[in-house]
Design an enzyme around this catalytic site. Sequence first.
Site, PDB file in Angstrom:
ATOM      1  CG  ASN A   1      74.601 105.628 100.572  1.00  0.00           C
ATOM      2  OD1 ASN A   1      74.318 105.602 101.770  1.00  0.00           O
ATOM      3  ND2 ASN A   1      73.678 105.642  99.624  1.00  0.00           N
TER       4      ASN A   1
ATOM      5  CG  ASP B   1      72.858 101.175  98.561  1.00  0.00           C
ATOM      6  OD1 ASP B   1      72.458 100.255  99.300  1.00  0.00           O
ATOM      7  OD2 ASP B   1      73.061 102.337  98.959  1.00  0.00           O
TER       8      ASP B   1
ATOM      9  CB  SER C   1      84.223 101.899  94.058  1.00  0.00           C
ATOM     10  OG  SER C   1      84.025 102.162  95.422  1.00  0.00           O
ATOM     11  CB  THR C   2      83.173  99.913  88.815  1.00  0.00           C
ATOM     12  OG1 THR C   2      82.054  99.030  88.929  1.00  0.00           O
ATOM     13  CG2 THR C   2      84.428  99.262  89.362  1.00  0.00           C
TER      14      THR C   2
ATOM     15  CB  VAL D   1      77.332 106.807  90.876  1.00  0.00           C
ATOM     16  CG1 VAL D   1      76.115 106.574  90.004  1.00  0.00           C
ATOM     17  CG2 VAL D   1      77.172 106.161  92.226  1.00  0.00           C
ATOM     18  CE1 TYR D   2      79.229 106.603  95.735  1.00  0.00           C
ATOM     19  CE2 TYR D   2      80.626 105.128  96.987  1.00  0.00           C
ATOM     20  CZ  TYR D   2      79.527 105.954  96.907  1.00  0.00           C
ATOM     21  OH  TYR D   2      78.724 106.122  98.008  1.00  0.00           O
TER      22      TYR D   2
END
Length: 171
Positions: free
Chosen positions: A22, A32, A119-120, A122-123
């Site tokens: 993030n 992360d 990005s797949t 929680v984004y």
Amino acid sequence: MIELVQDDITRIEADAIVNAANSSLLGGGGVDGAIHRAGGKAILEACRKIRARQGGCPTGEAVITTAGNLPAKFVIHTVGPVWHGGHNQEEALLRSAYTNSLQCAIENDVRSIAFPNISTGVYRFPKEKAAEIAIRSVREFLAARDDSLKVIFVCFDSENYRLYQRLLAPA
């Protein structure tokens, strides 16, 4: 050269692994959090220095740190976009996250780099669209260069693994 594996990216032996970070660079959930936990305090300390210098990492950009306790030498932190229906430059920003990570690798003499599915989680970026962008971005980057960078796509779950397997298969 492009390789595909289903594994935990924190166990991959490569010059660099990519962290789907993030913008704060201070760790979070998913990939992360796993990278920060497995890599130890050295990664967080390096990220804090980057924050002090430049205030974090904007979406689509990439920065590099030590890999701490991980089997890789470096972690390249990139910030993928949050999916908002595709109306806020999400595809271009995801492409930039891959391209800027690859450029960061080249600038630091990295010979092998492992990517998670950026990005797949929680984004909420649609997995198939994200996989298409990842593969196209990497192929275009590699085609424009004559050095031998090995790219490993690391899929944690079987759904992403099957998507990448299908998209990477020869036509």
